[in-house]
Structures are given as C-alpha cells and as structure tokens.
Design an enzyme around this catalytic site. Structure first.
Site, PDB file in Angstrom:
ATOM      1  N   GLY A  49      61.496  53.699  29.639  1.00 44.44           N
ATOM      2  CA  GLY A  49      60.209  54.385  29.513  1.00 44.44           C
ATOM      3  C   GLY A  49      59.836  54.844  28.115  1.00 44.44           C
ATOM      4  N   GLU A 103      62.659  60.984  25.041  1.00 48.23           N
ATOM      5  CA  GLU A 103      62.383  60.760  26.475  1.00 48.23           C
ATOM      6  C   GLU A 103      60.890  60.500  26.681  1.00 48.23           C
ATOM      7  OE1 GLU A 103      63.115  59.999  29.306  1.00 48.23           O
ATOM      8  OE2 GLU A 103      64.497  61.297  30.362  1.00 48.23           O
ATOM      9  N   ASP A 104      60.570  59.750  27.715  1.00 50.42           N
ATOM     10  CA  ASP A 104      59.153  59.533  28.036  1.00 50.42           C
ATOM     11  C   ASP A 104      58.558  60.749  28.734  1.00 50.42           C
ATOM     12  OD1 ASP A 104      60.691  59.146  30.333  1.00 50.42           O
ATOM     13  OD2 ASP A 104      59.751  57.253  30.906  1.00 50.42           O
ATOM     14  N   ASP A 107      60.279  65.702  34.206  1.00 49.57           N
ATOM     15  CA  ASP A 107      59.595  66.051  35.452  1.00 49.57           C
ATOM     16  C   ASP A 107      60.370  67.213  36.102  1.00 49.57           C
ATOM     17  OD1 ASP A 107      58.268  65.997  37.848  1.00 49.57           O
ATOM     18  OD2 ASP A 107      58.788  63.960  38.394  1.00 49.57           O
ATOM     19  N   LYS A 135      56.117  67.987  32.690  1.00 51.80           N
ATOM     20  CA  LYS A 135      55.408  68.537  33.855  1.00 51.80           C
ATOM     21  C   LYS A 135      56.002  69.910  34.188  1.00 51.80           C
ATOM     22  CE  LYS A 135      54.528  64.096  36.178  1.00 51.80           C
ATOM     23  NZ  LYS A 135      54.962  63.264  37.309  1.00 51.80           N
ATOM     24  N   PHE A 156      51.527  61.704  39.344  1.00 54.98           N
ATOM     25  CA  PHE A 156      52.214  60.510  38.842  1.00 54.98           C
ATOM     26  C   PHE A 156      51.381  59.826  37.750  1.00 54.98           C
ATOM     27  CE2 PHE A 156      53.614  56.067  39.046  1.00 54.98           C
ATOM     28  CZ  PHE A 156      54.980  56.251  38.921  1.00 54.98           C
ATOM     29  N   VAL A 157      52.032  59.457  36.652  1.00 57.37           N
ATOM     30  CA  VAL A 157      51.325  58.783  35.547  1.00 57.37           C
ATOM     31  C   VAL A 157      51.981  57.438  35.215  1.00 57.37           C
ATOM     32  CG1 VAL A 157      50.355  60.851  34.454  1.00 57.37           C
ATOM     33  CG2 VAL A 157      52.680  60.142  33.850  1.00 57.37           C
ATOM     34  N   ASP A 163      56.054  53.133  33.994  1.00 62.79           N
ATOM     35  CA  ASP A 163      55.675  52.080  34.934  1.00 62.79           C
ATOM     36  C   ASP A 163      55.417  52.611  36.339  1.00 62.79           C
ATOM     37  OD1 ASP A 163      58.467  52.659  35.491  1.00 62.79           O
ATOM     38  OD2 ASP A 163      58.462  50.857  36.721  1.00 62.79           O
ATOM     39  N   ARG A 169      53.673  49.372  31.977  1.00 61.52           N
ATOM     40  CA  ARG A 169      54.327  49.879  30.761  1.00 61.52           C
ATOM     41  C   ARG A 169      53.562  49.505  29.498  1.00 61.52           C
ATOM     42  NH1 ARG A 169      59.420  51.772  32.170  1.00 61.52           N
ATOM     43  NH2 ARG A 169      60.527  50.580  33.750  1.00 61.52           N
TER      44      ARG A 169
END
Ligand code: 5GP
Length: 180
Positions: A49, A103-104, A107, A135, A156-157, A163, A169
């Site tokens: 990610g 990190e992407d 959560d 988040k 959710f994104v 992805d 992606r």
C-alpha cells in the site's frame, strides 16, 4: 480523473485529490528534512500500500537516507492469538539506525502494534512512523504517529496505493466508499 468510479461491486467518490496529497507530502518531507538534518534515516516502506506515498515522499527528502522495502505476512501464532502480522524482507542491518516506517494507512493500529516490537528487537537507535492516512475514530491500539498526511473518517478508501480486492492502487487520487 473521474469524480465517481465503480470497482467491482462498490461505488466510490473522489475524496482527496492529487494536488492535496502532494501538498501534504511536501509538508511531511519538510518536517523530516528538518528533524533528521544531521542524521541518515532508514525508511522502512511497508508494501504494497505505501509504494506510491513512499515514492513521492522520498523525492522530496533532501537528506542522505537509505530505503528498505518490507512486506507483512499474516499467520496464526496460536488458536487464540488471532492473526499476527510478521515483517518479512528486512535486508538491512537496523542496529543503531534512525528508522522511519512508511505506512499507507493506520486504521485500528493493530498492524503497527504488531510491527513495532519486531523492529525494536533489531536494536535501532530510534523509530518514528509516517503515515499518509490515519482514521482516529477506528483506533483500538495506542500508536504514536510522528508524521500524518490526513486524518480521515472511518470509511473505506482506495487509490494512491490502496486497493480494493487488488484494484485501484494506480489511481492518483484517493476515493472513498459512497452510499450508492
Ligand atoms: P490496521 O491494522 O491499522 O487496522 O490497518 C492497517 C492496514 O489495513 C493498512 O495497511 C491497509 O492495508 C488496511 N486498511 C485499513 N483501512 C483501509 C482502507 O480504508 N482502505 C484500504 N484499501 N485498506 C485499508
């Protein structure tokens, strides 16, 4: 890029455009260039990610640095422990290094909480986390995030490295799940 799109069964609408992403990344890079001025950090990029975020971020980092790409492998330690994420692919010697984890998205904070002790056990000098998305409403595990691109609601994104079932992606903007 379109305002709305469909990936498999889900509808998404544009949430953060590419210009805003690039601006946030420049701000993070500014802080890293300042805080690590006399250091040579090692960026530990968590694939898949974070690949796009890492690529754009590192282009703005002006201090000498190293980059290492790692992956997470999920496995069950015991029946009751649930899924543990094990870091694989660390090829660098992390001892005495200033590590910046890239990190992407954070959560629940579970992934980072699994990963931190594994990195710590390799005796780095310091560890900080740079995440593009965070988040705060979903967080279940305490995490200390040094560099955050955007705080986002609990939805959710996809896009910009993230992805949905393997797709999305490559999108240059970030899209959020819509009600449709
Ligand atoms: P955590 O362990 O903090 O709950 O979640 C971290 C991982 O879950 C991220 O690295 C990412 O792979 C996945 N994830 C969490 N939220 C999202 C999201 O909104 N979209 C996508 N595509 N992945 C997410």
């Amino acid at each position: 890029m379109p305002e709305e799109l469909k990936i498999k069964d889900l509808h998404f609408s544009k949430f953060i455009n590419s210009d805003k992403i690039q601006t946030a990344i420049k701000e993070i890079a500014y802080l890293i260039n300042r805080d690590y001025k006399d250091k040579n950090p090692l960026f530990l990029v968590i694939l898949n990610g974070a690949f796009m975020f890492a690529s754009d971020l590192l282009k703005c980092v002006e201090i000498p640095c190293e980059v290492s790409f790692v992956k997470l492998k999920s496995y069950h330690k015991t029946e009751s422990s649930g899924v543990i994420k094990k870091l694989i692919g660390i090829e660098h010697d992390l001892s005495n290094k200033d590590i910046i984890i890239v990190e992407d998205i954070v959560d629940s904070g579970r992934t980072i909480n699994d990963v931190l002790p594994q990195i710590n056990s390799l005796n780095p000098k310091s560890i900080k986390i740079a995440t593009l998305l965070y988040k705060p409403m979903s967080i279940e595990h305490e995490v200390d995030l040094a560099f955050i691109g955007f705080e986002i609601p609990d939805a959710f994104v996809v896009g910009y490295g993230l992805d949905y079932d393997g797709l999305g992606r490559n999108l240059q903007d970030i899209y959020q799940l819509s009600e449709k």
